[in-house]
Design a protein around this motif. Sequence first.
Motif, PDB file in Angstrom:
ATOM      1  N   ASP A  81      26.439  61.300  96.119  1.00 45.98           N
ATOM      2  CA  ASP A  81      26.499  60.599  97.396  1.00 45.98           C
ATOM      3  C   ASP A  81      26.668  59.090  97.243  1.00 45.98           C
ATOM      4  OD1 ASP A  81      25.915  62.895  99.220  1.00 45.98           O
ATOM      5  OD2 ASP A  81      24.108  62.967  97.985  1.00 45.98           O
ATOM      6  N   MET A  82      26.179  58.550  96.148  1.00 44.02           N
ATOM      7  CA  MET A  82      26.199  57.102  95.935  1.00 44.02           C
ATOM      8  C   MET A  82      26.286  56.830  94.446  1.00 44.02           C
ATOM      9  SD  MET A  82      23.301  54.437  97.268  1.00 44.02           S
ATOM     10  CE  MET A  82      23.524  55.080  98.905  1.00 44.02           C
ATOM     11  N   ASN A 124      29.203  53.506  98.210  1.00 42.02           N
ATOM     12  CA  ASN A 124      29.381  54.836  98.768  1.00 42.02           C
ATOM     13  C   ASN A 124      30.614  55.492  98.143  1.00 42.02           C
ATOM     14  OD1 ASN A 124      31.661  53.818 100.141  1.00 42.02           O
ATOM     15  ND2 ASN A 124      30.569  53.610 102.067  1.00 42.02           N
ATOM     16  N   ARG A 125      30.968  56.663  98.610  1.00 36.85           N
ATOM     17  CA  ARG A 125      32.097  57.415  98.031  1.00 36.85           C
ATOM     18  C   ARG A 125      33.445  56.765  98.305  1.00 36.85           C
ATOM     19  NH1 ARG A 125      31.015  62.261  95.861  1.00 36.85           N
ATOM     20  NH2 ARG A 125      33.149  62.937  96.169  1.00 36.85           N
ATOM     21  N   VAL A 130      26.719  49.406  99.876  1.00 35.89           N
ATOM     22  CA  VAL A 130      25.767  49.977 100.821  1.00 35.89           C
ATOM     23  C   VAL A 130      24.529  49.094 100.845  1.00 35.89           C
ATOM     24  CG1 VAL A 130      24.326  51.989 101.297  1.00 35.89           C
ATOM     25  CG2 VAL A 130      26.607  52.306 100.332  1.00 35.89           C
TER      26      VAL A 130
END
Length: 133
Positions: A81-82, A124-125, A130
């Motif tokens: 996710d990160m 992030n992707r 973030v």
Amino acid sequence: MISSYTDLLKAADAEPAPQRLLFVFCRAELPDDASEAEKAAFANGEGGALTPVICVDKSPDEVSDFSALVEESRQTGQDWDMVFVAAMSGRGGMKPSSDEAQQPLTMMVESIRLGHLGNYLPLNRNGQAVDLG
């Protein structure tokens, strides 16, 4: 201010010493004993714990495009996710080697497991920074 992967590469390129980038890809997970409130927050993309699932070191020229890094991560079969990124400076005009990066990368993984995230750039992707605060 670094707000994207592209900004990170520019900053690394501007450093006087050659850089090596350390990446720790994490999956957001909810503990088994989570409360209903925690479950609801997690469903809205908040809370949970970040669990490292992949770590790798690369020179900036090996990963000049974030989409290529994402594609390489897909080949591991691990969902994430990160990704947290740190930079490591070389000495005497030489890039740090992958061998030299292993101990700092291991320490980075452990630091993230303990929730100490302040020294790393979370992306992030899509390669955008973030704000975890």
